[in-house]
Design a protein around this motif. Structure first.
Motif, PDB file in Angstrom:
ATOM      1  N   PRO A 148     -27.809  -9.568 -31.286  1.00 30.35           N
ATOM      2  CA  PRO A 148     -28.305 -10.420 -30.202  1.00 30.35           C
ATOM      3  C   PRO A 148     -28.359 -11.887 -30.618  1.00 30.35           C
ATOM      4  O   PRO A 148     -28.824 -12.214 -31.709  1.00 30.35           O
ATOM      5  N   PHE A 149     -27.847 -12.725 -29.742  1.00 33.54           N
ATOM      6  CA  PHE A 149     -27.884 -14.174 -29.915  1.00 33.54           C
ATOM      7  C   PHE A 149     -27.144 -14.666 -31.165  1.00 33.54           C
ATOM      8  O   PHE A 149     -27.519 -15.666 -31.762  1.00 33.54           O
ATOM      9  N   THR A 150     -26.092 -13.939 -31.536  1.00 30.88           N
ATOM     10  CA  THR A 150     -25.165 -14.477 -32.525  1.00 30.88           C
ATOM     11  C   THR A 150     -24.323 -15.508 -31.805  1.00 30.88           C
ATOM     12  O   THR A 150     -23.768 -15.206 -30.755  1.00 30.88           O
ATOM     13  N   CYS A 151     -24.229 -16.706 -32.343  1.00 31.46           N
ATOM     14  CA  CYS A 151     -23.423 -17.713 -31.652  1.00 31.46           C
ATOM     15  C   CYS A 151     -22.042 -17.802 -32.285  1.00 31.46           C
ATOM     16  O   CYS A 151     -21.908 -18.121 -33.459  1.00 31.46           O
ATOM     17  N   LEU A 152     -21.012 -17.495 -31.498  1.00 34.24           N
ATOM     18  CA  LEU A 152     -19.645 -17.532 -32.013  1.00 34.24           C
ATOM     19  C   LEU A 152     -19.104 -18.959 -32.052  1.00 34.24           C
ATOM     20  O   LEU A 152     -18.194 -19.255 -32.802  1.00 34.24           O
ATOM     21  N   THR A 153     -19.642 -19.805 -31.189  1.00 39.62           N
ATOM     22  CA  THR A 153     -19.098 -21.168 -31.076  1.00 39.62           C
ATOM     23  C   THR A 153     -20.234 -22.187 -31.178  1.00 39.62           C
ATOM     24  O   THR A 153     -20.605 -22.814 -30.185  1.00 39.62           O
ATOM     25  N   PRO A 154     -20.782 -22.379 -32.377  1.00 34.72           N
ATOM     26  CA  PRO A 154     -21.959 -23.260 -32.496  1.00 34.72           C
ATOM     27  C   PRO A 154     -21.667 -24.729 -32.175  1.00 34.72           C
ATOM     28  O   PRO A 154     -22.599 -25.492 -31.954  1.00 34.72           O
ATOM     29  N   ARG A 155     -20.377 -25.108 -32.141  1.00 33.27           N
ATOM     30  CA  ARG A 155     -20.092 -26.517 -31.843  1.00 33.27           C
ATOM     31  C   ARG A 155     -19.750 -26.730 -30.375  1.00 33.27           C
ATOM     32  O   ARG A 155     -19.410 -27.843 -29.965  1.00 33.27           O
ATOM     33  N   LEU A 156     -19.825 -25.684 -29.608  1.00 29.27           N
ATOM     34  CA  LEU A 156     -19.394 -25.773 -28.209  1.00 29.27           C
ATOM     35  C   LEU A 156     -20.287 -26.704 -27.393  1.00 29.27           C
ATOM     36  O   LEU A 156     -21.501 -26.552 -27.362  1.00 29.27           O
ATOM     37  N   GLU A 157     -19.674 -27.673 -26.754  1.00 23.17           N
ATOM     38  CA  GLU A 157     -20.408 -28.577 -25.870  1.00 23.17           C
ATOM     39  C   GLU A 157     -20.406 -28.055 -24.434  1.00 23.17           C
ATOM     40  O   GLU A 157     -21.417 -28.007 -23.782  1.00 23.17           O
ATOM     41  N   ASN A 158     -19.207 -27.736 -23.945  1.00 21.51           N
ATOM     42  CA  ASN A 158     -19.162 -27.355 -22.535  1.00 21.51           C
ATOM     43  C   ASN A 158     -18.105 -26.308 -22.224  1.00 21.51           C
ATOM     44  O   ASN A 158     -17.125 -26.160 -22.946  1.00 21.51           O
ATOM     45  N   ILE A 159     -18.368 -25.608 -21.148  1.00 23.33           N
ATOM     46  CA  ILE A 159     -17.379 -24.681 -20.591  1.00 23.33           C
ATOM     47  C   ILE A 159     -16.997 -25.191 -19.211  1.00 23.33           C
ATOM     48  O   ILE A 159     -17.857 -25.514 -18.394  1.00 23.33           O
ATOM     49  N   GLN A 160     -15.690 -25.314 -18.981  1.00 23.60           N
ATOM     50  CA  GLN A 160     -15.215 -25.735 -17.658  1.00 23.60           C
ATOM     51  C   GLN A 160     -14.391 -24.609 -17.059  1.00 23.60           C
ATOM     52  O   GLN A 160     -13.505 -24.083 -17.716  1.00 23.60           O
ATOM     53  N   VAL A 161     -14.695 -24.276 -15.839  1.00 23.10           N
ATOM     54  CA  VAL A 161     -13.971 -23.202 -15.171  1.00 23.10           C
ATOM     55  C   VAL A 161     -13.104 -23.790 -14.065  1.00 23.10           C
ATOM     56  O   VAL A 161     -13.613 -24.458 -13.166  1.00 23.10           O
ATOM     57  N   ASN A 162     -11.824 -23.605 -14.204  1.00 21.26           N
ATOM     58  CA  ASN A 162     -10.805 -24.133 -13.279  1.00 21.26           C
ATOM     59  C   ASN A 162     -10.689 -25.652 -13.376  1.00 21.26           C
ATOM     60  O   ASN A 162     -11.586 -26.335 -13.815  1.00 21.26           O
ATOM     61  N   SER A 163      -9.570 -26.161 -12.976  1.00 21.07           N
ATOM     62  CA  SER A 163      -9.333 -27.579 -13.158  1.00 21.07           C
ATOM     63  C   SER A 163      -9.959 -28.348 -12.010  1.00 21.07           C
ATOM     64  O   SER A 163     -10.442 -27.785 -11.049  1.00 21.07           O
ATOM     65  N   LYS A 195     -22.970 -20.039 -26.041  1.00 23.61           N
ATOM     66  CA  LYS A 195     -24.040 -21.035 -25.931  1.00 23.61           C
ATOM     67  C   LYS A 195     -23.556 -22.441 -25.576  1.00 23.61           C
ATOM     68  O   LYS A 195     -23.765 -23.392 -26.347  1.00 23.61           O
ATOM     69  N   PRO A 196     -22.900 -22.605 -24.446  1.00 23.51           N
ATOM     70  CA  PRO A 196     -22.473 -23.954 -24.050  1.00 23.51           C
ATOM     71  C   PRO A 196     -23.677 -24.821 -23.682  1.00 23.51           C
ATOM     72  O   PRO A 196     -24.639 -24.311 -23.103  1.00 23.51           O
ATOM     73  N   LYS A 197     -23.613 -26.105 -24.019  1.00 21.61           N
ATOM     74  CA  LYS A 197     -24.707 -27.000 -23.610  1.00 21.61           C
ATOM     75  C   LYS A 197     -24.572 -27.340 -22.124  1.00 21.61           C
ATOM     76  O   LYS A 197     -25.558 -27.575 -21.440  1.00 21.61           O
ATOM     77  N   TYR A 198     -23.318 -27.415 -21.671  1.00 19.69           N
ATOM     78  CA  TYR A 198     -23.088 -27.772 -20.270  1.00 19.69           C
ATOM     79  C   TYR A 198     -22.062 -26.815 -19.664  1.00 19.69           C
ATOM     80  O   TYR A 198     -21.208 -26.300 -20.370  1.00 19.69           O
ATOM     81  N   TRP A 199     -22.174 -26.677 -18.366  1.00 21.87           N
ATOM     82  CA  TRP A 199     -21.276 -25.773 -17.636  1.00 21.87           C
ATOM     83  C   TRP A 199     -20.694 -26.547 -16.474  1.00 21.87           C
ATOM     84  O   TRP A 199     -21.391 -27.356 -15.849  1.00 21.87           O
ATOM     85  N   CYS A 200     -19.433 -26.315 -16.156  1.00 21.16           N
ATOM     86  CA  CYS A 200     -18.801 -27.032 -15.039  1.00 21.16           C
ATOM     87  C   CYS A 200     -17.848 -26.091 -14.328  1.00 21.16           C
ATOM     88  O   CYS A 200     -17.049 -25.413 -14.954  1.00 21.16           O
ATOM     89  N   GLU A 201     -17.969 -26.017 -13.020  1.00 23.33           N
ATOM     90  CA  GLU A 201     -17.141 -25.100 -12.245  1.00 23.33           C
ATOM     91  C   GLU A 201     -16.560 -25.816 -11.042  1.00 23.33           C
ATOM     92  O   GLU A 201     -17.249 -26.627 -10.418  1.00 23.33           O
ATOM     93  N   TYR A 202     -15.337 -25.502 -10.705  1.00 22.52           N
ATOM     94  CA  TYR A 202     -14.701 -26.093  -9.525  1.00 22.52           C
ATOM     95  C   TYR A 202     -14.443 -25.054  -8.455  1.00 22.52           C
ATOM     96  O   TYR A 202     -13.860 -24.001  -8.740  1.00 22.52           O
ATOM     97  N   ASP A 203     -14.870 -25.365  -7.257  1.00 22.80           N
ATOM     98  CA  ASP A 203     -14.564 -24.539  -6.088  1.00 22.80           C
ATOM     99  C   ASP A 203     -14.733 -23.056  -6.337  1.00 22.80           C
ATOM    100  O   ASP A 203     -13.843 -22.262  -6.061  1.00 22.80           O
ATOM    101  N   SER A 204     -15.903 -22.718  -6.893  1.00 20.47           N
ATOM    102  CA  SER A 204     -16.107 -21.317  -7.198  1.00 20.47           C
ATOM    103  C   SER A 204     -16.487 -20.556  -5.942  1.00 20.47           C
ATOM    104  O   SER A 204     -17.257 -21.039  -5.117  1.00 20.47           O
ATOM    105  N   PRO A 205     -15.941 -19.357  -5.786  1.00 20.14           N
ATOM    106  CA  PRO A 205     -16.335 -18.540  -4.630  1.00 20.14           C
ATOM    107  C   PRO A 205     -17.752 -18.029  -4.863  1.00 20.14           C
ATOM    108  O   PRO A 205     -18.184 -17.918  -6.012  1.00 20.14           O
ATOM    109  N   PRO A 206     -18.485 -17.726  -3.800  1.00 17.88           N
ATOM    110  CA  PRO A 206     -19.852 -17.245  -3.998  1.00 17.88           C
ATOM    111  C   PRO A 206     -19.836 -15.876  -4.665  1.00 17.88           C
ATOM    112  O   PRO A 206     -18.895 -15.118  -4.511  1.00 17.88           O
ATOM    113  N   ASN A 207     -20.841 -15.616  -5.422  1.00 18.17           N
ATOM    114  CA  ASN A 207     -20.929 -14.365  -6.155  1.00 18.17           C
ATOM    115  C   ASN A 207     -22.397 -13.958  -6.116  1.00 18.17           C
ATOM    116  O   ASN A 207     -23.178 -14.389  -6.951  1.00 18.17           O
TER     117      ASN A 207
END
Ligand SMILES: [Zn+2]
Length: 559
Positions: A148-163, A195-207
């Motif tokens: 639990p809570f092993t971080c694979l990407t400790p340097r990760l700043e952000n995740i962006q989904v779709n352009s 563990k991204p610090k920020y998240w960004c998504e474009y035109d995501s369909p509702p879920n």
């Protein structure tokens, strides 16, 4: 293979092997990927370049192998270290895990839609969709089973989904929706393991958030309470499907509404008085027109009918009435149509209702209060879709690509690089201030209606429990501080879509706009790209190499 040059020199050389592509477009990195396969030394030299900002199309390939067990000692150091140590990585490689040293480099992670097959006859979206769901199930289990809570990407700043760009056609739209849904389903895993610090998504369909089992819910609550959730989640939406996105409960969410034209250069309306309306970067005012335009700016009552807006004419009695009588920025309800307001109120209520944690069993109300009070929904840019009624300052303002705009401000002050700049040059600065105040007044009304509908009292507490409810606020698009992940949207300036545009397909016309047929009128045939320009988008995915063990590091590799 023994490198002849020193490691430092090879590192410099490999650093020049990055293939450059258009922003938001997948660019295969064949050279770097090949470097990665040469030997362990090159593997570690190339990985910072290849994996710092990967664009990923196959999430399962990208993460597969990350769960290969390594000693607890190494895993502990990796999780908490944000610097590269070649010796450490070599130890990890020697223990048989080739993925962790790569993931350790990741700082910006972009998930991007799968390419469509070249032969569209064989395109079977259902099959691709099922495959993706199967694979995401496997990934989800794999990530869930990590300590639990092993971080694979400790340097990760952000995740962006779709352009940030719009998909071209219906099939592309299906593919980008698939990525969004997949990422959304995996988001809890992503938060705890990447563990991204920020998240960004474009035109995501509702879920719609499903009810979680008490065990899952408790994991989610622990995750939120311990900060394993992005500090800010951004949702950029054009609301093309008229359905609002699902936000992340327990953090600050910014939903920013773009118009299609914000990012579509080819749909920009013409601005009169400029020699070359296409050269956005260096506006060159026509010398002979300049005086006229400046004069128009200083005498707004002159000839404003063409642009369809009311001038801020101090002699206009109707206008004066509103100017003098509006109280602390409170404009009468009729200043913006009820219909406009209602549909946005519903949309925002829907966001909250769809995104709320579904509590089962006997939830710990203190938990719930903590999480609810950490949830913020800030919506930017609704004013783009509010029509100011005729008779009010700034008047109706709908413009499209066929509208000719006569700037009311000095030509050199018109910001031709953003749609907002072009749209707003239609108004004097006084009119803009008044428009702003009308919009903000509407926002206040909407906020209070939203609270009423969601049963939140004026102090921001749920009426039923008197516990803290999420904060819901509306802002003007120009108040957007810019996305922490993709940087777009600051002061409502969106990077233009300068990508070569493919010709319309026979079977699948550009679904995003209804003006397609008119596009030919506005553009020279030169603006259509050669087929060659488009081929690069169909290339194989190189970031997500099949990371099977025979890629390199075979027993007989000469290290
Ligand atoms: Zn963003």
């Amino acid at each position: 293979m023994e490198p002849v040059l020193s490691t430092e020199l090879w590192e410099k050389i490999i650093g020049h092997c990055t293939e450059k592509g258009d922003e938001g477009v997948f660019t295969p990195q064949r050279t770097l990927a090949t470097c990665l396969r040469v030997c362990k030394t090159w593997y570690l030299l190339a990985s910072p370049y290849l994996y710092a900002s990967p664009v990923v199309q196959h999430i399962s390939n990208f993460l597969s192998g990350a769960d290969k067990p390594i000693s607890e000692h190494l895993s502990g150091i990796l999780t908490h270290s944000t610097s590269s140590s070649q010796e450490l990585y070599l130890q990890v490689l020697q223990e048989g895990n080739t993925k962790l040293p790569l993931l350790h480099q990741v700082q910006n992670l972009k998930f991007y839609a799968l390419d469509l097959p070249e032969n569209r006859e064989n395109f079977d979206f259902m099959k691709i969709s099922m495959d993706t769901i199967d694979k995401s199930g496997i990934i989800s289990n794999m990530l869930h089973n990590l300590t639990p809570f092993t971080c694979l990407t400790p340097r990760l700043e952000n995740i962006q989904v779709n352009s940030h760009l719009f998909p071209f056609g219906l099939d592309e739209k299906s593919m980008t929706d698939l990525v969004s849904k997949n990422c959304s389903n995996l988001s809890t895993n992503f938060f705890t393991v990447l563990k991204p610090k920020y998240w960004c998504e474009y035109d995501s369909p509702p879920n719609v958030r499903l009810s979680e089992s008490p065990k899952d819910l408790s994991r989610t609550l622990t995750m939120i309470e311990n900060g394993y959730i992005p500090k800010i989640s951004e949702f950029h939406t054009s609301l093309t499907e008229d359905e609002p996105p699902t936000i992340h409960w327990g953090t600050t969410n910014r939903v920013s509404i773009r118009e299609k034209m914000d990012v579509r250069k080819y749909m920009f309306p013409r601005v009169e008085g400029f020699e070359d309306p296409k050269s956005e970067l260096e506006p060159r005012p026509k010398a002979q027109h300049q005086d006229d335009i400046v004069e128009t700016g200083s005498q707004p009552e002159s000839d404003s009918e063409d642009s369809g807006c009311l001038a801020a004419n101090s002699a206009d009695p109707e206008q004066n009435q509103f100017n003098n009588n509006h109280n602390n920025g409170e404009w009468p309800v009729e200043a913006v149509g009820d219909m406009d307001l209602d549909c946005w109120v519903d949309a925002i209520c829907e966001i909250i209702q769809n995104s709320r944690l579904r509590l089962t069993g006997k939830p710990n109300l203190n938990h719930v209060e903590t999480i609810d009070s950490k949830t913020k929904l800030h919506v930017y840019g609704i004013e783009k879709f509010l029509t100011i009624a005729p008779g009010y300052a700034g008047g109706p303002s709908y413009i499209d690509e066929t509208t000719t705009i006569i700037p009311k401000i000095k030509p050199e002050d018109v910001d031709l690089s953003s749609f907002r700049g072009i749209k707003e040059c239609n108004f004097t600065s006084e009119q803009l201030e008044l428009r702003k105040s009308i919009h903000q007044s509407s926002f206040k009304k909407m906020e209070s209606t939203i609270r009423e509908k969601l049963k939140i009292n004026s102090s921001g507490n749920w009426i039923k429990t008197n516990r803290k409810a999420p904060e819901i606020k509306l802002f003007l698009a120009i108040e957007h501080p810019g996305c922490m992940s993709c940087g777009q949207g600051k002061n409502d300036i969106w990077k233009l879509d300068c990508r070569p545009r493919p010709p319309a397909r026979e079977d699948d016309s550009d679904w995003t706009d209804e003006y397609d047929e008119d596009d030919d009128d506005d553009f020279d045939s030169d603006d259509y790209p050669d087929v060659d320009d488009l081929i690069e988008y169909d290339d194989d995915d190189i970031y997500d190499m099949d990371d099977d063990d025979d890629g390199f590091l075979d027993e007989d590799d000469d290290m």
